[in-house]
Design a protein around this motif. Structure first.
Motif, PDB file in Angstrom:
ATOM      1  N   GLU A  34       0.937  -1.253  -0.109  1.00 43.46           N
ATOM      2  CA  GLU A  34      -0.095  -0.064  -0.020  1.00 43.46           C
ATOM      3  C   GLU A  34       0.861   1.185  -0.062  1.00 43.46           C
ATOM      4  O   GLU A  34       0.559   2.162  -0.679  1.00 43.46           O
ATOM      5  CB  GLU A  34      -0.932   0.016   1.291  1.00 43.46           C
ATOM      6  N   SER A  35       1.850   1.394   0.800  1.00 42.24           N
ATOM      7  CA  SER A  35       2.535   2.555   0.752  1.00 42.24           C
ATOM      8  C   SER A  35       3.319   2.611  -0.369  1.00 42.24           C
ATOM      9  O   SER A  35       3.706   3.901  -0.630  1.00 42.24           O
ATOM     10  CB  SER A  35       3.379   2.531   2.042  1.00 42.24           C
ATOM     11  N   GLU A  36       3.984   1.565  -0.941  1.00 44.87           N
ATOM     12  CA  GLU A  36       4.723   1.894  -2.088  1.00 44.87           C
ATOM     13  C   GLU A  36       3.812   2.266  -3.355  1.00 44.87           C
ATOM     14  O   GLU A  36       4.126   3.321  -4.146  1.00 44.87           O
ATOM     15  CB  GLU A  36       5.416   0.461  -2.609  1.00 44.87           C
ATOM     16  N   ILE A  37       2.639   1.823  -3.334  1.00 49.10           N
ATOM     17  CA  ILE A  37       1.534   2.464  -4.251  1.00 49.10           C
ATOM     18  C   ILE A  37       1.380   3.702  -4.212  1.00 49.10           C
ATOM     19  O   ILE A  37       1.131   4.487  -5.083  1.00 49.10           O
ATOM     20  CB  ILE A  37       0.203   1.438  -4.417  1.00 49.10           C
ATOM     21  N   LYS A  38       1.013   3.987  -2.907  1.00 51.58           N
ATOM     22  CA  LYS A  38       0.877   5.490  -2.634  1.00 51.58           C
ATOM     23  C   LYS A  38       1.913   6.362  -3.122  1.00 51.58           C
ATOM     24  O   LYS A  38       1.711   7.404  -3.674  1.00 51.58           O
ATOM     25  CB  LYS A  38       0.370   5.606  -1.094  1.00 51.58           C
ATOM     26  N   GLU A  39       3.054   6.029  -2.678  1.00 49.06           N
ATOM     27  CA  GLU A  39       4.397   6.833  -3.172  1.00 49.06           C
ATOM     28  C   GLU A  39       4.337   7.065  -4.719  1.00 49.06           C
ATOM     29  O   GLU A  39       4.777   8.123  -5.056  1.00 49.06           O
ATOM     30  CB  GLU A  39       5.518   6.159  -2.505  1.00 49.06           C
ATOM     31  N   LEU A  40       4.321   5.852  -5.284  1.00 47.97           N
ATOM     32  CA  LEU A  40       4.170   5.969  -6.872  1.00 47.97           C
ATOM     33  C   LEU A  40       3.123   6.731  -7.549  1.00 47.97           C
ATOM     34  O   LEU A  40       3.420   7.534  -8.197  1.00 47.97           O
ATOM     35  CB  LEU A  40       4.098   4.451  -7.544  1.00 47.97           C
ATOM     36  N   ALA A  41       2.101   6.726  -7.021  1.00 51.01           N
ATOM     37  CA  ALA A  41       0.907   7.280  -7.245  1.00 51.01           C
ATOM     38  C   ALA A  41       1.032   8.915  -6.964  1.00 51.01           C
ATOM     39  O   ALA A  41       0.764   9.604  -7.782  1.00 51.01           O
ATOM     40  CB  ALA A  41      -0.562   6.988  -6.629  1.00 51.01           C
ATOM     41  N   PHE A  42       1.750   9.171  -5.906  1.00 54.18           N
ATOM     42  CA  PHE A  42       1.995  10.538  -5.539  1.00 54.18           C
ATOM     43  C   PHE A  42       2.827  11.223  -6.821  1.00 54.18           C
ATOM     44  O   PHE A  42       2.673  12.642  -7.001  1.00 54.18           O
ATOM     45  CB  PHE A  42       2.531  10.519  -4.032  1.00 54.18           C
ATOM     46  N   ALA A  43       3.961  10.273  -6.697  1.00 53.01           N
ATOM     47  CA  ALA A  43       5.021  10.937  -7.913  1.00 53.01           C
ATOM     48  C   ALA A  43       4.239  11.262  -9.182  1.00 53.01           C
ATOM     49  O   ALA A  43       4.857  12.027  -9.860  1.00 53.01           O
ATOM     50  CB  ALA A  43       6.065   9.777  -7.983  1.00 53.01           C
ATOM     51  N   LEU A  44       3.446  10.500  -9.729  1.00 49.98           N
ATOM     52  CA  LEU A  44       2.927  10.328 -10.922  1.00 49.98           C
ATOM     53  C   LEU A  44       1.469  11.304 -11.047  1.00 49.98           C
ATOM     54  O   LEU A  44       1.199  11.850 -12.233  1.00 49.98           O
ATOM     55  CB  LEU A  44       2.514   9.221 -11.459  1.00 49.98           C
ATOM     56  N   ARG A  45       0.903  11.510  -9.928  1.00 47.81           N
ATOM     57  CA  ARG A  45      -0.200  12.574  -9.846  1.00 47.81           C
ATOM     58  C   ARG A  45      -0.146  13.956 -10.806  1.00 47.81           C
ATOM     59  O   ARG A  45      -1.183  14.058 -11.326  1.00 47.81           O
ATOM     60  CB  ARG A  45      -0.473  12.855  -8.508  1.00 47.81           C
ATOM     61  N   PRO A  46       1.017  14.574 -10.557  1.00 53.42           N
ATOM     62  CA  PRO A  46       1.095  15.872 -11.173  1.00 53.42           C
ATOM     63  C   PRO A  46       0.640  15.791 -12.426  1.00 53.42           C
ATOM     64  O   PRO A  46       0.134  16.851 -13.100  1.00 53.42           O
ATOM     65  CB  PRO A  46       2.498  16.206 -11.015  1.00 53.42           C
ATOM     66  N   ILE A  47       0.451  14.587 -13.434  1.00 50.20           N
ATOM     67  CA  ILE A  47       0.227  14.531 -14.599  1.00 50.20           C
ATOM     68  C   ILE A  47      -0.992  15.059 -14.894  1.00 50.20           C
ATOM     69  O   ILE A  47      -1.435  15.804 -15.831  1.00 50.20           O
ATOM     70  CB  ILE A  47       0.519  13.027 -15.149  1.00 50.20           C
ATOM     71  N   SER A  48      -2.034  14.584 -13.999  1.00 52.60           N
ATOM     72  CA  SER A  48      -3.387  14.903 -14.196  1.00 52.60           C
ATOM     73  C   SER A  48      -3.755  16.346 -13.960  1.00 52.60           C
ATOM     74  O   SER A  48      -4.862  16.890 -14.388  1.00 52.60           O
ATOM     75  CB  SER A  48      -4.235  14.026 -13.212  1.00 52.60           C
ATOM     76  N   GLU A  49      -2.821  17.304 -13.620  1.00 55.73           N
ATOM     77  CA  GLU A  49      -2.840  18.326 -13.204  1.00 55.73           C
ATOM     78  C   GLU A  49      -2.048  19.319 -14.111  1.00 55.73           C
ATOM     79  O   GLU A  49      -1.770  20.402 -13.842  1.00 55.73           O
ATOM     80  CB  GLU A  49      -2.496  18.736 -12.014  1.00 55.73           C
TER      81      GLU A  49
END
Ligand SMILES: Nc1ncnc2c1ncn2[C@@H]1O[C@H](COP(=O)(O)OP(=O)(O)OP(=O)(O)O)[C@@H](O)[C@H]1O
Ligand SMILES: [Mg+2]
Length: 356
Positions: A34-49
């Motif tokens: 879970e925490s690895e998934i969250k960290e990866l998602a956090f790093a990639l999220r800027p794309i959607s913005e």
């Protein structure tokens, strides 16, 4: 005479979905990351913005879930936004700077002839297309350890894309060792590979959950019990906290039970196939090799315990030194061969042996 198939009877009392045990299978649910998934998602999220994603190096021992976790997150990202363009490539299949750039180009729809075109031309064409698409390419370089020596120029190409051409490229490099990319200069590391993320080895308890999850998807409910899960995950835990080993053990044990036309996997099945699980994984690796790799492995195998000097390998396979050196690096990181140094003559030469 009886019919062998009639005698064997119907299979299928063990496996509900044997595909779930295939090496390329990606489960819908990744457990205990879970925490690895969250960290990866956090790093990639800027794309959607419409902002720049962060690039990451993901490292950890074999079978710690790096590939499946990254693929899972990319799948979710594509589902969430159409602003990204994920490109996954395994560097075993694309070990050179040119082949990686060509593959990326191919993925975005550019046709690249195999010969007669230089790296810079591919790069320029790629930049042209990426500028138009307005989508952010997320480039996953799995097994990035294989990209060695001069071939690491690919990281400078990607950096150039970002800094000189203004393309918001995201890079996820996956490797077994955190220090593999240490030859790259600081500029690459601070700008292209901003954060490092370690996937720790699974504990026996975590492995149990991984194996239990796979059993649920792949096996009939009555075909296994908690003890079987325990022994499979225990074996994975003993062998480096490796989920692949644990899952494969369960699979081979299931096949064993099926062969005897039983409808339940026993501890005896598991014990009986323990010896072959590591070998079968190695065989799978060897089958993925191309002709040149195979001829190098053959040559090393023939030399037995005394091993063979790298220089001799270059000579005998008749390819240039750089190509062969790259392949040796790849075979080494796959754990198929090992290098020992031998003193003598001019400097130290590397001697290669088959790793047991
Ligand atoms: N947390 C998890 N949940 C479910 N399945 C998992 C999990 N971790 C690993 N697996 C399964 O274990 C196997 C190995 O995982 P994966 O291929 O992701 O490992 P890896 O870290 O990429 O290993 P390598 O360094 O050898 O490439 C795969 O079948 C994968 O689906
Ligand atoms: Mg992997």
């Amino acid at each position: 005479m009886g019919n062998i198939f009639r005698e064997l009877g119907e299979g299928g009392r063990i496996f509900k979905n044997e595909q779930a045990f295939a090496s390329e299978y990606i489960p819908d649910e990744i457990v205990k990351r879970e925490s690895e998934i969250k960290e990866l998602a956090f790093a990639l999220r800027p794309i959607s913005e419409n902002r720049r994603p962060q690039s990451i190096v993901v490292y950890g021992a074999p079978g710690t879930g790096k590939t499946c976790t990254v693929k899972h997150v990319l799948g979710q990202l594509s589902e969430y936004t159409s602003k990204c363009f994920p490109i996954y490539l395994n560097c075993w299949n694309y070990p050179s700077r040119f082949s990686i750039l060509s593959k990326i180009a191919e993925e975005v729809g550019i046709f690249i002839p195999r010969r007669g075109i230089a790296v810079d031309e591919v790069w320029a064409e790629l930049v042209g297309v990426l500028k138009q698409t307005k989508k952010v390419p997320i480039i996953v370089l799995d097994e990035a350890d294989v990209v060695a020596g001069d071939e690491q120029g690919i990281f400078y190409d990607l950096l150039r894309m970002k800094e000189n051409a203004g393309i918001d490229v995201g890079v996820i490099a996956i490797t077994n060792r955190g220090d593999v990319l240490s030859q790259l200069d600081d500029r690459v590391r601070s700008s292209l590979l901003q954060s490092f993320m370690e996937f720790k080895r699974y504990t026996p308890e975590e492995l149990k959950e991984v194996v239990r999850g796979r059993a649920k998807i792949g096996l009939f409910p009555g075909a296994y019990n908690e003890e079987v899960i325990g022994v499979c995950s225990g074996f994975g835990a003993k062998n480096g906290g490796d989920a692949r080993i644990a899952i494969n053990l369960l699979w081979l044990a299931g096949r064993n039970a099926e062969k005897d036309a039983r409808d339940e996997i026993t501890l005896k099945d598991v014990e009986g196939v323990k010896g072959s699980v590591l070998g079968s994984l190695k065989k799978e690796k060897i089958e993925s090799l191309d002709e040149l790799d195979k001829s190098i492995v053959e040559l090393i195998k023939e030399s037995g315990d005394s091993g063979v000097k790298s220089g001799e390998i270059y000579e005998k396979v008749g390819k240039n030194e750089r190509t062969v050196r790259m392949r040796l690096g790849k075979l080494e990181s796959m754990g198929l061969v090992e290098a020992v140094f031998s003193e003598g003559g001019a400097g130290r030469t590397r001697v290669f042996r088959i790793r047991r």
